[in-house]
Design a protein around this motif. Structure first.
Motif, mmCIF file in Angstrom:
data_model
loop_
_atom_site.group_PDB
_atom_site.id
_atom_site.type_symbol
_atom_site.label_atom_id
_atom_site.label_comp_id
_atom_site.label_asym_id
_atom_site.label_seq_id
_atom_site.Cartn_x
_atom_site.Cartn_y
_atom_site.Cartn_z
ATOM 1 N N VAL A 290 -14.924 -4.192 15.275
ATOM 2 C CA VAL A 290 -15.056 -4.718 16.642
ATOM 3 C C VAL A 290 -13.689 -5.116 17.186
ATOM 4 C CG1 VAL A 290 -16.024 -6.582 18.048
ATOM 5 C CG2 VAL A 290 -17.435 -5.477 16.310
ATOM 6 N N VAL A 291 -12.883 -5.771 16.353
ATOM 7 C CA VAL A 291 -11.530 -6.179 16.777
ATOM 8 C C VAL A 291 -10.684 -4.954 17.118
ATOM 9 C CG1 VAL A 291 -9.371 -7.225 15.983
ATOM 10 C CG2 VAL A 291 -11.548 -8.359 15.516
ATOM 11 N N ALA A 292 -10.864 -3.859 16.371
ATOM 12 C CA ALA A 292 -10.118 -2.632 16.670
ATOM 13 C C ALA A 292 -10.443 -2.137 18.080
ATOM 14 C CB ALA A 292 -10.445 -1.553 15.639
ATOM 15 N N GLY A 293 -11.713 -2.154 18.451
ATOM 16 C CA GLY A 293 -12.093 -1.751 19.801
ATOM 17 C C GLY A 293 -11.590 -2.716 20.846
ATOM 18 N N LEU A 294 -11.583 -3.996 20.490
ATOM 19 C CA LEU A 294 -11.138 -5.034 21.421
ATOM 20 C C LEU A 294 -9.640 -4.922 21.716
ATOM 21 C CD1 LEU A 294 -12.385 -8.672 21.339
ATOM 22 C CD2 LEU A 294 -9.940 -8.247 21.520
ATOM 23 N N VAL B 141 -4.369 2.628 -3.483
ATOM 24 C CA VAL B 141 -2.951 2.407 -3.804
ATOM 25 C C VAL B 141 -2.099 2.589 -2.550
ATOM 26 C CG1 VAL B 141 -0.978 3.316 -5.083
ATOM 27 C CG2 VAL B 141 -3.185 3.035 -6.224
ATOM 28 N N LEU B 142 -2.386 3.629 -1.784
ATOM 29 C CA LEU B 142 -1.624 3.896 -0.559
ATOM 30 C C LEU B 142 -1.801 2.773 0.454
ATOM 31 C CD1 LEU B 142 0.123 5.842 1.121
ATOM 32 C CD2 LEU B 142 -2.004 6.929 1.919
ATOM 33 N N LEU B 143 -3.059 2.339 0.652
ATOM 34 C CA LEU B 143 -3.334 1.273 1.618
ATOM 35 C C LEU B 143 -2.738 -0.056 1.175
ATOM 36 C CD1 LEU B 143 -7.028 2.180 2.536
ATOM 37 C CD2 LEU B 143 -5.073 2.221 4.092
ATOM 38 N N LEU B 144 -2.843 -0.350 -0.121
ATOM 39 C CA LEU B 144 -2.256 -1.599 -0.625
ATOM 40 C C LEU B 144 -0.742 -1.593 -0.461
ATOM 41 C CD1 LEU B 144 -4.293 -2.240 -3.916
ATOM 42 C CD2 LEU B 144 -4.375 -3.575 -1.806
ATOM 43 N N TRP B 145 -0.127 -0.449 -0.699
ATOM 44 C CA TRP B 145 1.327 -0.342 -0.545
ATOM 45 C C TRP B 145 1.736 -0.548 0.914
ATOM 46 C CZ3 TRP B 145 4.384 3.948 1.514
ATOM 47 C CH2 TRP B 145 5.755 3.769 1.330
ATOM 48 N N ILE B 146 1.034 0.103 1.852
ATOM 49 C CA ILE B 146 1.336 -0.070 3.271
ATOM 50 C C ILE B 146 1.077 -1.504 3.709
ATOM 51 C CG2 ILE B 146 0.712 0.640 5.612
ATOM 52 C CD1 ILE B 146 0.037 3.393 4.499
ATOM 53 N N SER B 147 -0.052 -2.057 3.243
ATOM 54 C CA SER B 147 -0.399 -3.444 3.595
ATOM 55 C C SER B 147 0.656 -4.415 3.085
ATOM 56 C CB SER B 147 -1.769 -3.802 3.024
ATOM 57 O OG SER B 147 -2.771 -2.971 3.553
ATOM 58 N N TRP B 148 1.133 -4.154 1.864
ATOM 59 C CA TRP B 148 2.158 -5.035 1.276
ATOM 60 C C TRP B 148 3.446 -4.979 2.089
ATOM 61 C CZ3 TRP B 148 2.172 -8.729 -2.367
ATOM 62 C CH2 TRP B 148 3.402 -9.157 -2.845
ATOM 63 N N LEU B 149 3.828 -3.785 2.496
ATOM 64 C CA LEU B 149 5.044 -3.623 3.289
ATOM 65 C C LEU B 149 4.908 -4.352 4.640
ATOM 66 C CD1 LEU B 149 5.947 0.145 2.704
ATOM 67 C CD2 LEU B 149 7.046 -1.873 1.711
ATOM 68 N N MET B 150 3.765 -4.202 5.291
ATOM 69 C CA MET B 150 3.547 -4.847 6.584
ATOM 70 C C MET B 150 3.409 -6.354 6.446
ATOM 71 S SD MET B 150 1.069 -2.132 8.554
ATOM 72 C CE MET B 150 1.276 -3.000 10.105
ATOM 73 N N TRP B 151 2.789 -6.788 5.360
ATOM 74 C CA TRP B 151 2.592 -8.210 5.145
ATOM 75 C C TRP B 151 3.920 -8.923 4.930
ATOM 76 C CZ3 TRP B 151 1.300 -11.057 0.143
ATOM 77 C CH2 TRP B 151 0.849 -12.357 0.405
ATOM 78 N N THR C 241 -7.231 -13.134 16.125
ATOM 79 C CA THR C 241 -5.865 -13.033 15.595
ATOM 80 C C THR C 241 -5.828 -13.034 14.069
ATOM 81 O OG1 THR C 241 -5.628 -15.446 15.817
ATOM 82 C CG2 THR C 241 -4.792 -14.073 17.626
ATOM 83 N N THR C 242 -6.800 -13.699 13.418
ATOM 84 C CA THR C 242 -6.827 -13.679 11.950
ATOM 85 C C THR C 242 -7.125 -12.282 11.420
ATOM 86 O OG1 THR C 242 -9.168 -14.333 11.976
ATOM 87 C CG2 THR C 242 -7.534 -16.088 11.733
ATOM 88 N N ARG C 243 -7.695 -11.444 12.258
ATOM 89 C CA ARG C 243 -8.020 -10.069 11.856
ATOM 90 C C ARG C 243 -6.983 -9.074 12.362
ATOM 91 N NH1 ARG C 243 -12.703 -12.941 12.479
ATOM 92 N NH2 ARG C 243 -14.229 -12.693 10.783
ATOM 93 N N LEU C 244 -5.837 -9.591 12.782
ATOM 94 C CA LEU C 244 -4.728 -8.733 13.190
ATOM 95 C C LEU C 244 -3.605 -8.754 12.171
ATOM 96 C CD1 LEU C 244 -4.472 -9.619 17.011
ATOM 97 C CD2 LEU C 244 -5.629 -7.685 15.939
ATOM 98 N N VAL C 245 -3.860 -9.433 11.062
ATOM 99 C CA VAL C 245 -2.859 -9.553 10.002
ATOM 100 C C VAL C 245 -3.316 -8.725 8.805
ATOM 101 C CG1 VAL C 245 -1.638 -11.118 8.467
ATOM 102 C CG2 VAL C 245 -2.276 -11.876 10.772
ATOM 103 N N LEU D 64 -3.261 -1.915 17.395
ATOM 104 C CA LEU D 64 -4.327 -1.020 16.941
ATOM 105 C C LEU D 64 -4.046 -0.470 15.544
ATOM 106 C CD1 LEU D 64 -7.002 0.285 17.670
ATOM 107 C CD2 LEU D 64 -5.740 2.177 18.709
ATOM 108 N N ILE D 65 -2.774 -0.162 15.255
ATOM 109 C CA ILE D 65 -2.442 0.382 13.931
ATOM 110 C C ILE D 65 -2.765 -0.629 12.836
ATOM 111 C CG2 ILE D 65 -0.556 1.159 12.453
ATOM 112 C CD1 ILE D 65 0.774 2.354 14.883
ATOM 113 N N THR D 66 -2.448 -1.896 13.097
ATOM 114 C CA THR D 66 -2.718 -2.946 12.121
ATOM 115 C C THR D 66 -4.205 -3.070 11.841
ATOM 116 O OG1 THR D 66 -0.774 -4.185 12.864
ATOM 117 C CG2 THR D 66 -2.417 -5.390 11.592
ATOM 118 N N THR D 67 -5.005 -3.119 12.914
ATOM 119 C CA THR D 67 -6.452 -3.258 12.733
ATOM 120 C C THR D 67 -7.055 -2.006 12.092
ATOM 121 O OG1 THR D 67 -6.769 -2.524 15.026
ATOM 122 C CG2 THR D 67 -6.755 -4.887 14.631
ATOM 123 N N ALA D 68 -6.510 -0.836 12.418
ATOM 124 C CA ALA D 68 -7.002 0.400 11.811
ATOM 125 C C ALA D 68 -6.763 0.388 10.302
ATOM 126 C CB ALA D 68 -6.320 1.600 12.449
#
Length: 324
Positions: A246-250, A313-323, A200-204, A259-263
């Motif tokens: 591994v968590v993505a496959g799990l 920049v794109l990933l940080l922006w998406i991560s920030w929005l989701m976070w 679960t810590t790797r789903l955030v 899956l989108i979060t882990t990807a």
């Protein structure tokens, strides 16, 4: 101390000797080919090789440069030379770098096997909620190689080799992802599985993960370039990228909506590690010897850095929005 042996045709030995002015060397003639032997402190190796290569016409088969490391050399002259040498940043010769990364652009059964086993061991650690097992799995994974190879080839302007390294990296991670999904599916049939704390810590999604990956990529490449064991230097990189994969496959089996979060997490780690590796080769001043090759390499590096920065920049922006 390094030993340099220069084999040169009769019509070129004078130019080579001029580059060795002020140094002690021996010269002998063997079947119309001169053999020049010179010893030099390791700090001066790269500069001396560049000077010799500048006057040595390597289009002729007889002309070559051989560099080796003697076990020890007993000489009062060389001892004085080592004391006089200016202390400067030690630089790994380009030829040696190319030798170290030669196999990283090739996918073979050994790499696939080690990465797959590392993924399965990490999967067991995630399911058992055991951090020690997860970290132990990283000792097996050869993920460091392709990332280091990509950064070196990109710095030297060898685009085809750099892309091959990225292909190997993608194949290894895809193998871990598929194998983790299959193993989770089969285990879940026998006994129902749940999400542990390590999972679960790797789903955030958190922007800090990407920043951490940049630092790890930088540190690992610098350590490996300085002679640290590939296994030791690669543990940090593997620890950053194998468990999320591994968590993505799990979660593909147990909780597909995550899956989108882990990807995103995996993508952020990969891009961050590559960014850190590119920064490291820039700081280490890895570049081709030839001026024309340097121009090509600079162009490729500019494209690579621009693409990586855009993705970060794109990933940080998406991560920030989701976070948030």
């Amino acid at each position: 101390m390094k030993k340099i042996v220069v084999h040169v045709r009769e019509d070129g030995h004078k130019q080579v000797e001029e580059t060795l002015e002020g140094l002690h060397y021996t010269i002998s003639l063997v079947q119309d080919v001169y053999e020049i032997v010179v010893y030099t402190p390791e700090e001066n190796l790269d500069d001396l090789i560049e000077k010799i290569q500048g006057v040595l016409d390597l289009r002729y088969n007889e002309n070559m440069i051989e560099v080796s490391t003697p076990e020890f050399v007993i000489s009062s002259l060389l001892k004085r030379a080592e004391k006089k040498v200016e202390k400067k940043e030690e630089k790994t010769p380009v030829e040696k770098l190319l030798g170290t990364v030669k196999g990283y652009g090739e996918l073979d059964l050994e790499k696939l096997s080690l990465t797959s086993i590392a993924g399965l061991v990490a999967l067991s650690g995630l399911l058992l909620d055991n951090q020690t097992i997860i970290i132990g799995a990283m000792l097996l994974s050869p993920i460091m190689g392709p990332i280091y190879g990509f950064s070196v080839y990109a710095a030297l302007g060898r685009l085809e080799n750099a892309l091959r390294c990225l292909g190997v990296l993608a194949a290894l991670l895809l193998g871990v992802f598929v194998l983790s999904a299959i193993a989770t599916f089969l285990i879940n049939i026998v006994m129902p599985l749940g999400l542990t704390d390590e999972i679960t810590t790797r789903l955030v999604v958190n922007p800090i993960y990407t920043i951490m990956a940049v630092l790890l990529g930088f540190a690992a490449v610098v350590a490996f370039n300085r002679g640290t064991s590939e296994v030791i230097a690669g543990v940090a990189i593997a620890a950053a990228i194998i468990p999320p994969t591994v968590v993505a496959g799990l979660v593909l089996v147990l909780q597909p909506m995550s899956l989108i979060t882990t990807a995103l997490l995996v993508a952020g780690q990969i891009v961050g590690l590559i960014a850190g590796a590119l920064v490291a080769v820039t700081v280490l001043k890895i570049k081709p010897r030839d001026t024309r090759d340097q121009t090509v390499a600079k162009r490729y590096m500019t494209w690579s850095v621009a693409m990586i920065v855009l993705l970060i920049v794109l990933l940080l922006w998406i991560s920030w929005l989701m976070w948030n």
